[in-house]
Write a protein that holds these residues in place. Sequence first.
Motif, PDB file in Angstrom:
ATOM      1  N   ALA A   1      39.138  32.208  30.634  1.00  0.00           N
ATOM      2  CA  ALA A   1      38.155  31.158  30.367  1.00  0.00           C
ATOM      3  C   ALA A   1      36.950  31.372  31.279  1.00  0.00           C
ATOM      4  CB  ALA A   1      38.773  29.800  30.624  1.00  0.00           C
ATOM      5  N   PRO A   2      35.754  31.072  30.802  1.00  0.00           N
ATOM      6  CA  PRO A   2      34.560  31.229  31.640  1.00  0.00           C
ATOM      7  C   PRO A   2      34.639  30.352  32.895  1.00  0.00           C
ATOM      8  CG  PRO A   2      33.967  30.914  29.337  1.00  0.00           C
ATOM      9  CD  PRO A   2      35.422  30.603  29.447  1.00  0.00           C
ATOM     10  N   GLN A   3      34.237  30.940  34.020  1.00  0.00           N
ATOM     11  CA  GLN A   3      34.194  30.216  35.281  1.00  0.00           C
ATOM     12  C   GLN A   3      32.744  30.123  35.747  1.00  0.00           C
ATOM     13  OE1 GLN A   3      36.943  28.856  36.798  1.00  0.00           O
ATOM     14  NE2 GLN A   3      38.068  29.533  34.975  1.00  0.00           N
ATOM     15  N   LYS A   4      32.315  28.932  36.123  1.00  0.00           N
ATOM     16  CA  LYS A   4      30.925  28.727  36.516  1.00  0.00           C
ATOM     17  C   LYS A   4      30.638  29.434  37.837  1.00  0.00           C
ATOM     18  CE  LYS A   4      27.397  25.127  36.811  1.00  0.00           C
ATOM     19  NZ  LYS A   4      26.595  25.767  35.735  1.00  0.00           N
ATOM     20  N   VAL A   5      29.523  30.123  37.881  1.00  0.00           N
ATOM     21  CA  VAL A   5      29.077  30.792  39.101  1.00  0.00           C
ATOM     22  C   VAL A   5      28.246  29.799  39.911  1.00  0.00           C
ATOM     23  CG1 VAL A   5      27.726  32.704  40.035  1.00  0.00           C
ATOM     24  CG2 VAL A   5      29.071  33.035  37.939  1.00  0.00           C
ATOM     25  N   GLU A   6      28.585  29.667  41.187  1.00  0.00           N
ATOM     26  CA  GLU A   6      27.916  28.652  42.013  1.00  0.00           C
ATOM     27  C   GLU A   6      26.420  28.918  42.169  1.00  0.00           C
ATOM     28  OE1 GLU A   6      29.773  27.993  45.734  1.00  0.00           O
ATOM     29  OE2 GLU A   6      31.720  27.420  44.869  1.00  0.00           O
ATOM     30  N   THR A   7      26.082  30.169  42.475  1.00  0.00           N
ATOM     31  CA  THR A   7      24.665  30.507  42.663  1.00  0.00           C
ATOM     32  C   THR A   7      24.330  31.728  41.829  1.00  0.00           C
ATOM     33  OG1 THR A   7      25.257  31.812  44.616  1.00  0.00           O
ATOM     34  CG2 THR A   7      24.528  29.539  44.988  1.00  0.00           C
TER      35      THR A   7
ATOM     36  N   ALA B   1      38.059  40.038  32.053  1.00  0.00           N
ATOM     37  CA  ALA B   1      38.806  40.650  30.956  1.00  0.00           C
ATOM     38  C   ALA B   1      40.053  41.330  31.511  1.00  0.00           C
ATOM     39  CB  ALA B   1      37.935  41.653  30.219  1.00  0.00           C
ATOM     40  N   SER B   2      41.033  41.529  30.659  1.00  0.00           N
ATOM     41  CA  SER B   2      42.249  42.247  31.033  1.00  0.00           C
ATOM     42  C   SER B   2      42.484  43.348  30.015  1.00  0.00           C
ATOM     43  CB  SER B   2      43.450  41.295  31.075  1.00  0.00           C
ATOM     44  OG  SER B   2      44.636  41.994  31.416  1.00  0.00           O
TER      45      SER B   2
ATOM     46  N   ASP C   1      25.757  33.535  29.842  1.00  0.00           N
ATOM     47  CA  ASP C   1      25.139  32.217  29.953  1.00  0.00           C
ATOM     48  C   ASP C   1      25.994  31.134  29.320  1.00  0.00           C
ATOM     49  OD1 ASP C   1      24.899  32.753  27.283  1.00  0.00           O
ATOM     50  OD2 ASP C   1      22.702  32.712  27.240  1.00  0.00           O
ATOM     51  N   GLY C   2      27.165  31.526  28.816  1.00  0.00           N
ATOM     52  CA  GLY C   2      28.089  30.586  28.200  1.00  0.00           C
ATOM     53  C   GLY C   2      28.000  30.541  26.691  1.00  0.00           C
TER      54      GLY C   2
ATOM     55  N   VAL D   1      31.082  40.005  22.158  1.00  0.00           N
ATOM     56  CA  VAL D   1      30.030  40.385  23.102  1.00  0.00           C
ATOM     57  C   VAL D   1      30.585  40.440  24.523  1.00  0.00           C
ATOM     58  CG1 VAL D   1      27.846  39.654  24.147  1.00  0.00           C
ATOM     59  CG2 VAL D   1      28.152  39.513  21.662  1.00  0.00           C
ATOM     60  N   LEU D   2      31.418  39.468  24.867  1.00  0.00           N
ATOM     61  CA  LEU D   2      32.013  39.450  26.198  1.00  0.00           C
ATOM     62  C   LEU D   2      32.916  40.664  26.431  1.00  0.00           C
ATOM     63  CD1 LEU D   2      32.892  35.654  26.501  1.00  0.00           C
ATOM     64  CD2 LEU D   2      31.117  36.905  27.764  1.00  0.00           C
ATOM     65  N   VAL D   3      33.689  41.027  25.407  1.00  0.00           N
ATOM     66  CA  VAL D   3      34.551  42.207  25.520  1.00  0.00           C
ATOM     67  C   VAL D   3      33.694  43.445  25.749  1.00  0.00           C
ATOM     68  CG1 VAL D   3      36.076  43.753  24.244  1.00  0.00           C
ATOM     69  CG2 VAL D   3      36.492  41.282  24.214  1.00  0.00           C
ATOM     70  N   ALA D   4      32.611  43.569  24.985  1.00  0.00           N
ATOM     71  CA  ALA D   4      31.732  44.726  25.139  1.00  0.00           C
ATOM     72  C   ALA D   4      31.126  44.780  26.538  1.00  0.00           C
ATOM     73  CB  ALA D   4      30.631  44.691  24.076  1.00  0.00           C
TER      74      ALA D   4
END
Length: 317
Positions: free
Chosen positions: A128-134, A146-147, A182-183, A189-192
């Motif tokens: 699952a997407p995790q928010k980046v603090e900065t 990815a795994s 960017d969510g 696209v994420l896999v690529a």
Amino acid sequence: MKLRNFLFILFLLPLASCGPLSFMMSVDMRHPSRSGLELGHKSFSVAYVDNGNAVDSAFIASVSEGFAQRLEAEYFDGEPVIMIYNIDGQEGADYSSKDSVLNVLMDTGSDVVFLFDAPETGEVTLSAPQKVETPAVRDSAYIVEASLPYSIRLYVYDSMNKDDEVLEYTGSAAAKPVAYTDGNDTDSVLVAKALSAVASPAREAGNISGAPFLPRWVEEDFTFVYFDNGQMAWIDAAVAAHDCRWQDAMDIWLKLTDTGNLERRSCAAYNLAVTFYILGRYDMAKEWLDVSDADYPLHLSYDMRRKIEAKLGRQVK
């Protein structure tokens, strides 16, 4: 070879009162790796099979790079001396066969070849997407891991190993490349994105794969002999050995063999034999121990000869 500590212990050998003295050094000596191969003082090459799949090829190329870097760090002081070769995969070819590995060895001209077969990779899954603090930029507000499951096979042939066989090693795990987003990116696209960043975890996998081929270090004690008769050359050689200035010590002992005194010539030759052994030059160690025994056999010679012959026995083709 690593100097562990120095026991500058001086004591009379049970010979004549004017006979030689001795001092002892404890040295960490390189022993065969967990694989059973003794790889010191040999040249290596690494090759990998390219099956034409872009992801597989990028993955195994980076595995090979990480593997070579691990061996370079241990055997070559980090110098980039190991050549990496790309082999175009042929359908139905058996790269584990001795003929296949020998062909690669002959092409590389090295003593030892490490050949990675084309990897077997599985389906990529995403966290699952995790928010980046900065986030650095707007489209990197989230990170997705990815795994990529994989299994690899490594074939090893050491042309100087008396067993004259191809050794095979296998391993499997999951690479964990990451993708920034960017969510709003789709899974494809994420896999690529993640697969485009597979090089870093693949190099780490290669680095881990090199562990069984690293030497084991075992502490050994070595005794050198000298004379305290006002001839400073013997003391200078002992100090040079203490400082691990082996070439300086050997240069002095070599000059000290130029004497008509058989006992002293034997002691200098014995010291040369011990030094060549420490440096991994076992053939030269045997030659100088033969000189020592022929001139004036020392009681220390028996144990030294046993060590030398054991090392030479491992190198018989």
